[in-house]
Design a protein around this motif. Structure first.
Motif, PDB file in Angstrom:
ATOM      1  N   ALA A 179       7.742   3.232  -3.488  1.00 26.71           N
ATOM      2  CA  ALA A 179       6.530   3.202  -2.673  1.00 26.71           C
ATOM      3  C   ALA A 179       6.805   2.827  -1.221  1.00 26.71           C
ATOM      4  O   ALA A 179       5.917   2.899  -0.375  1.00 26.71           O
ATOM      5  CB  ALA A 179       5.521   2.235  -3.286  1.00 26.71           C
ATOM      6  N   ALA A 205       8.348   8.179  -2.075  1.00 25.04           N
ATOM      7  CA  ALA A 205       6.986   8.288  -2.601  1.00 25.04           C
ATOM      8  C   ALA A 205       5.966   7.937  -1.519  1.00 25.04           C
ATOM      9  O   ALA A 205       4.900   8.549  -1.442  1.00 25.04           O
ATOM     10  CB  ALA A 205       6.803   7.406  -3.835  1.00 25.04           C
ATOM     11  N   ALA A 206       6.289   6.960  -0.669  1.00 24.87           N
ATOM     12  CA  ALA A 206       5.384   6.588   0.426  1.00 24.87           C
ATOM     13  C   ALA A 206       5.149   7.776   1.344  1.00 24.87           C
ATOM     14  O   ALA A 206       4.019   8.093   1.705  1.00 24.87           O
ATOM     15  CB  ALA A 206       5.970   5.427   1.219  1.00 24.87           C
ATOM     16  N   VAL A 266       2.908  10.403  -0.353  1.00 26.06           N
ATOM     17  CA  VAL A 266       1.506   9.995  -0.448  1.00 26.06           C
ATOM     18  C   VAL A 266       0.806  10.140   0.900  1.00 26.06           C
ATOM     19  O   VAL A 266      -0.298  10.695   0.997  1.00 26.06           O
ATOM     20  CB  VAL A 266       1.388   8.532  -0.943  1.00 26.06           C
ATOM     21  CG1 VAL A 266      -0.017   8.003  -0.709  1.00 26.06           C
ATOM     22  CG2 VAL A 266       1.736   8.450  -2.418  1.00 26.06           C
ATOM     23  N   VAL A 267       1.460   9.680   1.971  1.00 29.73           N
ATOM     24  CA  VAL A 267       0.833   9.772   3.289  1.00 29.73           C
ATOM     25  C   VAL A 267       0.728  11.238   3.719  1.00 29.73           C
ATOM     26  O   VAL A 267      -0.256  11.653   4.333  1.00 29.73           O
ATOM     27  CB  VAL A 267       1.620   8.933   4.320  1.00 29.73           C
ATOM     28  CG1 VAL A 267       1.018   9.086   5.708  1.00 29.73           C
ATOM     29  CG2 VAL A 267       1.621   7.464   3.913  1.00 29.73           C
ATOM     30  N   SER A 326      -2.224  12.666   1.921  1.00 26.66           N
ATOM     31  CA  SER A 326      -3.474  12.140   2.491  1.00 26.66           C
ATOM     32  C   SER A 326      -3.767  12.718   3.865  1.00 26.66           C
ATOM     33  O   SER A 326      -4.892  12.646   4.344  1.00 26.66           O
ATOM     34  CB  SER A 326      -3.400  10.608   2.603  1.00 26.66           C
ATOM     35  OG  SER A 326      -2.854  10.035   1.446  1.00 26.66           O
ATOM     36  N   PHE A 367       6.285   8.786  10.684  1.00 27.89           N
ATOM     37  CA  PHE A 367       6.249   7.961   9.468  1.00 27.89           C
ATOM     38  C   PHE A 367       6.460   8.837   8.229  1.00 27.89           C
ATOM     39  O   PHE A 367       7.282   8.550   7.369  1.00 27.89           O
ATOM     40  CB  PHE A 367       4.913   7.212   9.347  1.00 27.89           C
ATOM     41  CG  PHE A 367       4.808   6.410   8.073  1.00 27.89           C
ATOM     42  CD1 PHE A 367       5.179   5.079   8.043  1.00 27.89           C
ATOM     43  CD2 PHE A 367       4.370   6.999   6.881  1.00 27.89           C
ATOM     44  CE1 PHE A 367       5.102   4.341   6.863  1.00 27.89           C
ATOM     45  CE2 PHE A 367       4.297   6.273   5.697  1.00 27.89           C
ATOM     46  CZ  PHE A 367       4.659   4.940   5.697  1.00 27.89           C
ATOM     47  N   PRO A 385       2.137   1.893   2.216  1.00 30.27           N
ATOM     48  CA  PRO A 385       0.849   2.603   2.234  1.00 30.27           C
ATOM     49  C   PRO A 385      -0.029   2.151   1.069  1.00 30.27           C
ATOM     50  O   PRO A 385       0.436   2.149  -0.078  1.00 30.27           O
ATOM     51  CB  PRO A 385       1.237   4.071   2.105  1.00 30.27           C
ATOM     52  CG  PRO A 385       2.672   4.110   1.711  1.00 30.27           C
ATOM     53  CD  PRO A 385       3.254   2.750   1.806  1.00 30.27           C
ATOM     54  N   LYS A 400      -2.638   3.295  -0.617  1.00 26.36           N
ATOM     55  CA  LYS A 400      -3.117   4.115  -1.732  1.00 26.36           C
ATOM     56  C   LYS A 400      -2.161   4.114  -2.928  1.00 26.36           C
ATOM     57  O   LYS A 400      -2.583   3.961  -4.070  1.00 26.36           O
ATOM     58  CB  LYS A 400      -3.364   5.555  -1.269  1.00 26.36           C
ATOM     59  CG  LYS A 400      -4.262   6.304  -2.233  1.00 26.36           C
ATOM     60  CD  LYS A 400      -4.717   7.634  -1.661  1.00 26.36           C
ATOM     61  CE  LYS A 400      -5.643   8.350  -2.634  1.00 26.36           C
ATOM     62  NZ  LYS A 400      -5.964   9.702  -2.158  1.00 26.36           N
ATOM     63  N   ILE A 401      -0.878   4.270  -2.661  1.00 27.83           N
ATOM     64  CA  ILE A 401       0.051   4.331  -3.796  1.00 27.83           C
ATOM     65  C   ILE A 401       0.212   2.964  -4.458  1.00 27.83           C
ATOM     66  O   ILE A 401       0.291   2.851  -5.680  1.00 27.83           O
ATOM     67  CB  ILE A 401       1.422   4.943  -3.406  1.00 27.83           C
ATOM     68  CG1 ILE A 401       2.241   5.179  -4.679  1.00 27.83           C
ATOM     69  CG2 ILE A 401       2.159   4.089  -2.406  1.00 27.83           C
ATOM     70  CD1 ILE A 401       3.424   6.068  -4.496  1.00 27.83           C
ATOM     71  N   HIS A 402       0.211   1.897  -3.648  1.00 24.59           N
ATOM     72  CA  HIS A 402       0.312   0.564  -4.238  1.00 24.59           C
ATOM     73  C   HIS A 402      -0.928   0.238  -5.066  1.00 24.59           C
ATOM     74  O   HIS A 402      -0.835  -0.412  -6.111  1.00 24.59           O
ATOM     75  CB  HIS A 402       0.546  -0.477  -3.146  1.00 24.59           C
ATOM     76  CG  HIS A 402       1.935  -0.431  -2.581  1.00 24.59           C
ATOM     77  ND1 HIS A 402       2.247   0.226  -1.418  1.00 24.59           N
ATOM     78  CD2 HIS A 402       3.105  -0.933  -3.048  1.00 24.59           C
ATOM     79  CE1 HIS A 402       3.544   0.114  -1.194  1.00 24.59           C
ATOM     80  NE2 HIS A 402       4.096  -0.585  -2.155  1.00 24.59           N
TER      81      HIS A 402
END
Lengths: 305, 305
Positions: free
Chosen positions: A159, A163-164, A167-168, A171, A185, B38, B40-42
């Motif tokens: 995360a 994976a971070a 996800v961003v 989004s 980022f 981030p 959302k994933i956490h």
């Protein structure tokens, strides 16, 4: 003295080096994941793992190990683990619920052949096996360095890493007010983490000093961003056939990219800047041993697919 | 002398033991995965991780560590890692392309809240973080034991462990000629691997001798199969409300189960046999320290959800 020398050694022949290393990595991957029971999941794992990727991460790992004076046998399991994780991220990324891609490395994507359920599980199994492989098959390295390498590798995926970024990225699709910081980022987290892990795992397992590990970390962060900017450029300038994967995806998905934010020409200038920053970090190392890393940075900057 | 004593100590009070351990594990999980960027994933990771599971795997791990004379601090990161991996397997299992489940632990499943893409990534991130957590946060254990523990844990998840069981399970749906051997393969691979990993990680990280590690491995294999047979029985005898997850799924999916193959009564007899085989393996250990493991085996055998 070494620092004054031109790091761009003209004597180094990159192509045979790459061919040799790609073959060694492919052979190691083939033995690491044999076709055994239960056959279906191993077949699915092997299908994507042995689909002929560029093997940039394993080769970066091997070159970093060599740079700090380590032997190839110390780091080959880690090099293979990096490719397994990279493959896992591609297999999961291509799923219909993610990027919904039908084509990867010129072949149908994993779920197109084996179904979505098996693709999810094959990715999970590749991820798990990457850690098993390092823990069980690394030889000639002290256990404290293996533990440190596993910690770094795991961090690069989770995360705060790969994976971070994903996800961003998800989004951000369709957002119109995305700035360069935000884009960086995403890119730094989507590609750089595994390249960073590749470089520092090579240095850690190869017996490198802490300061060398940190120099290689910075080098890898630079070429990680470089890699992604080039990917963005290729996505808008090349055809699907040339890339071996679906081109123009970023535009269709309304994704923010460097060409979209700063135009193609400025993006290409940015590539040059990132490359020369990366090469600066290699000054001070034995020029003969840094030659493959320099060539690798050039390769990433000027690749055509 | 110890071997002659009745291992079923009436003095051990299981409920307060479990409440205490569940709280300790939940607190450790809460700190291990804080809500950070981030977000959302956490958030998605925490949603499923802190959804109030039974924490059987972490508690088995802690109890095995105690059995061989280790301290809780040596093994708590590994105990948490086991729960992260278990959660990952549930999140991925519940996906529409897998079991397509809407309800888990009495709450909407992860993808129902966060979407399928985030659910895939949250699972991947939990899996990666589990290894990071063991590598980075384990204290008071020699690195060689940490490497050994990571190797065993990784093996339990991959194509020879959890994932193998799931693939064979998926491939068996709707088959009519599935025998007991085949069913046992699925069950042993779907549940036993993580329970086995829990028990042996406790013993390895707690400083146990090789023979104790192997005894605990066999104990865990037994209660792993036990766990799954009980799950099969509960699926046909309880309502969704009682289970906190969708009941009758196995029948709908036309899955082969123990009750279907041998009937409810014979399945219950099999539970008794597996339980007494497991308890036999604990003879020879300090009865006071084996009491929690005995109670855990009884709990698994007689649980109602």
């Amino acid at each position: 003295m070494e620092e004054e020398q031109d790091p761009q050694l003209p004597s180094f022949d990159f192509k045979p080096f790459m061919v040799h290393k790609v073959n060694a990595v492919n052979q190691a991957l083939d033995s690491a994941v044999p076709l055994r029971d239960p056959v279906k999941i191993h077949e699915a794992m092997r299908y994507s793992l042995l689909a002929g990727g560029k093997r940039v991460r394993p080769i970066l790992c091997l070159a970093a190990c060599d740079l700090v004076g380590g032997k190839e046998s110390m780091v080959m399991p880690a090099a293979c683990a990096l490719e397994m994780i990279h493959t896992m991220s591609l297999v999961h990324d291509d799923l219909p619920c993610m990027d919904n891609d039908d084509l990867r490395r010129g072949k149908p994507t994993n779920h197109k052949i084996y179904g979505e359920d098996i693709a999810v599980l094959a990715g999970d199994a590749l991820l798990a096996f990457s850690f098993e492989h390092i823990a069980v098959s690394t030889v000639g390295v002290t256990p404290d360095r293996i533990v440190r390498a596993i910690g770094e590798l795991a961090k690069s995926i989770g995360a705060e890493g790969l994976a971070a970024g994903q996800v961003v990225d998800i989004s951000s699709e369709g957002l119109t007010n995305v700035g360069l910081d935000h884009l960086e980022f995403i890119h730094v987290h989507k590609t750089a983490p595994l390249l960073e892990a590749a470089a520092i795992l090579g240095a850690i397992l190869g017996g490198g000093r802490d300061e060398d590990v940190e120099k290689l970390r910075k080098f890898a962060r630079n070429i990680g961003l470089l890699f992604q900017v080039v990917d963005d450029i290729l996505d808008v300038t090349k055809s699907s056939k040339e890339l071996g994967k679906t081109a123009g995806k970023d535009l269709v998905a309304d994704k923010v990219t460097y060409p979209k934010l700063m135009g193609i020409n400025k993006s290409k200038e940015f590539v040059e800047k990132l490359k020369s920053d990366a090469l600066e970090l290699l000054q001070g190392f034995d020029p003969e041993k840094s030659a493959p890393l320099i060539a690798l940075a050039n390769y990433i900057a000027y690749r055509q697919n």
